[in-house]
Design a protein around this motif. Structure first.
Motif, PDB file in Angstrom:
ATOM      1  N   SER A 352       1.511  -3.959 -28.802  1.00 44.02           N
ATOM      2  CA  SER A 352       2.445  -2.986 -28.229  1.00 44.02           C
ATOM      3  C   SER A 352       3.752  -3.668 -27.840  1.00 44.02           C
ATOM      4  O   SER A 352       3.744  -4.727 -27.192  1.00 44.02           O
ATOM      5  N   TYR A 377       9.955   6.673 -32.615  1.00 41.28           N
ATOM      6  CA  TYR A 377       9.446   7.968 -32.175  1.00 41.28           C
ATOM      7  C   TYR A 377       7.915   7.993 -32.077  1.00 41.28           C
ATOM      8  O   TYR A 377       7.307   9.061 -31.960  1.00 41.28           O
ATOM      9  N   ASP A 378       7.293   6.796 -32.128  1.00 39.84           N
ATOM     10  CA  ASP A 378       5.837   6.653 -31.927  1.00 39.84           C
ATOM     11  C   ASP A 378       5.009   7.486 -32.901  1.00 39.84           C
ATOM     12  O   ASP A 378       3.935   7.985 -32.550  1.00 39.84           O
ATOM     13  N   GLY A 381       1.837   5.468 -33.581  1.00 39.41           N
ATOM     14  CA  GLY A 381       1.103   5.052 -32.392  1.00 39.41           C
ATOM     15  C   GLY A 381       2.092   4.654 -31.324  1.00 39.41           C
ATOM     16  O   GLY A 381       3.304   4.580 -31.557  1.00 39.41           O
ATOM     17  N   ARG A 382       1.592   4.398 -30.143  1.00 40.26           N
ATOM     18  CA  ARG A 382       2.452   4.077 -29.014  1.00 40.26           C
ATOM     19  C   ARG A 382       3.020   2.664 -29.118  1.00 40.26           C
ATOM     20  O   ARG A 382       2.286   1.672 -29.125  1.00 40.26           O
ATOM     21  N   ALA A 383       4.377   2.562 -29.293  1.00 37.07           N
ATOM     22  CA  ALA A 383       5.098   1.275 -29.278  1.00 37.07           C
ATOM     23  C   ALA A 383       4.487   0.254 -30.223  1.00 37.07           C
ATOM     24  O   ALA A 383       4.281  -0.910 -29.869  1.00 37.07           O
TER      25      ALA A 383
END
Length: 408
Positions: A352, A377-378, A381-383
């Motif tokens: 991440s 913009y994810d 997935g998140r970061a």
């Protein structure tokens, strides 16, 4: 009990001090300058007072008497300085006629200062303000805006004024901070006060002595024409035949590297230091590393415009932002292993990104821009982040060497 106490009254005056108003917005005060914000304080100054309601005078008579006594004990009539009690006569059918406090007034500025123990500080401020404006009259509006800052630096003002005088006499001198010749001044003194000095210099120096395009502590020297510590670049020459007197791993000033004009064909710009150190010998190739967002320093190396330049960074939002910045100065730079295929092939190594950016980037290829959008913009997935060092070095070296050979 919610009735106003002497401590509450002092707190009201303390608030005026803490905001600077007792030093700044006083008619006839040492820092009174029109247009500094809040209306000027006038004296007598009325303070807020909350006392017992008429009914409470009867139902809580003993408490009310103690409250009145405490106000009297803290007043100017008892202490010689401070606040005055304005009395009113009240009539109550249970306890008859009584004299009770109706309001509180501070008759003079000196009384207000005495109430919070700031008489000496105010006198010191007046002396400092006079000394500053005597040498630099243009600083009077600044003094009015920031009187407490004047007091905070009470010991340092002779040296601060010395620095202002030296820089005024030597505008855009091209010297290091260490060369500012003011008795008692060292580099640490200036380093610790760059923000303050910048505020003052912007008022003291003529417009042509200030580079308005530079700002902030990091660009203090550049803003006022002082010499900055030279930027250094570390690079490795991967071709042993091009070693400089046997040296292949060098850290040099950017202006000296600009004059060096290495006889290489391909230059890899990477972020990870160990990766740069681990790369094997590759003909007519060099690698520079560890620049991060300072890649724009490479604009000062004209011979890079005629070389094949490859950028290899992390697959994350900041990796693409650095690539974008590099392309803004070297439009022909290519990216390596920063594509969707590489990212998905090594999904097991995703981590991440601590603080992703969503900045708009203008110098990416269409494929790079699409991947960057997915990251910022994810959508994946998140970061999501794939660090450069997660990619097997043997595979990366083969790809890089092949790209350099193809481009020859």
């Amino acid at each position: 009990m919610t009735w106003t106490t002497p401590a509450d009254l002092r707190a009201q005056v303390q608030k005026l001090w803490d905001s600077g108003q007792l030093l700044r917005n006083v008619e006839g005060g040492p820092a009174a300058v029109p247009g500094t914000g809040a209306p000027a304080l006038t004296f007598p100054l009325r303070l807020r007072l909350r006392g017992p309601a008429p009914r409470e005078l009867a139902t809580r008579h003993a408490e009310a008497s103690d409250w009145i006594r405490a106000l009297e004990d803290g007043s100017r009539s008892s202490l010689g300085q401070g606040y005055d009690i304005v009395w009113s006569e009240t009539a109550n059918r249970l306890i008859g006629r009584n004299r009770t406090p109706s309001s509180i007034e501070v008759p003079t500025r000196v009384d207000a200062l005495a109430l919070i123990g700031k008489v000496e500080d105010a006198a010191r401020f007046a002396s400092l303000a006079s000394g500053i404006t005597e040498r630099f009259p243009q600083l009077q509006p600044w003094i009015a805006r920031k009187p407490l800052t004047v007091l905070d630096e009470r010991v340092a003002w002779p040296h601060i004024l010395g620095v202002l005088a030296w820089l005024s006499a030597n505008p855009r001198s091209g010297r290091y901070l260490r060369e500012i010749d003011v008795p008692g001044i060292d580099t640490k003194f200036i380093e610790a006060r760059k923000t303050l000095l910048a505020e003052l210099l912007d008022l003291v120096l003529p417009a042509d002595a200030i580079d308005e395009s530079r700002s902030g502590v990091a660009e203090f020297e550049a803003r006022y024409g002082l010499k900055t510590k030279p930027a250094l670049v570390r690079f490795r020459i991967l071709d042993p035949d091009l070693a400089i007197h046997g040296l292949t791993d060098l850290t040099v000033r950017i202006d000296e590297l600009a004059r060096l004009d290495l006889a290489v064909h391909c230059v890899l710009i990477g972020e990870n230091e160990i990766t740069g150190l681990a790369l094997p010998a590759i003909p007519r190739t060099a690698v520079g590393f560890g620049l991060g967002y300072a890649v724009d320093l490479l604009a000062n190396i004209p011979w890079l415009r005629d070389r094949d330049v490859v950028y290899w960074g992390d697959i994350d939002t900041h990796g693409f932002r650095i690539l974008d910045r590099l392309r803004s100065i070297l439009p022909h730079a290519r990216s390596m292993l920063m594509d969707r295929e590489t990212l998905h092939a090594l999904k097991a190594y995703w981590t991440s990104e601590p603080a992703p950016t969503i900045a708009a980037l203008d110098h990416l290829t269409p494929a790079e821009a699409r991947l960057y959008d997915d990251l910022r913009y994810d959508r994946l997935g998140r970061a999501v982040r794939l660090e450069q060092e997660r990619i097997p070095l043997r595979e990366a070296t083969a790809i890089f060497a092949a790209q350099c050979l193809i481009s020859e």
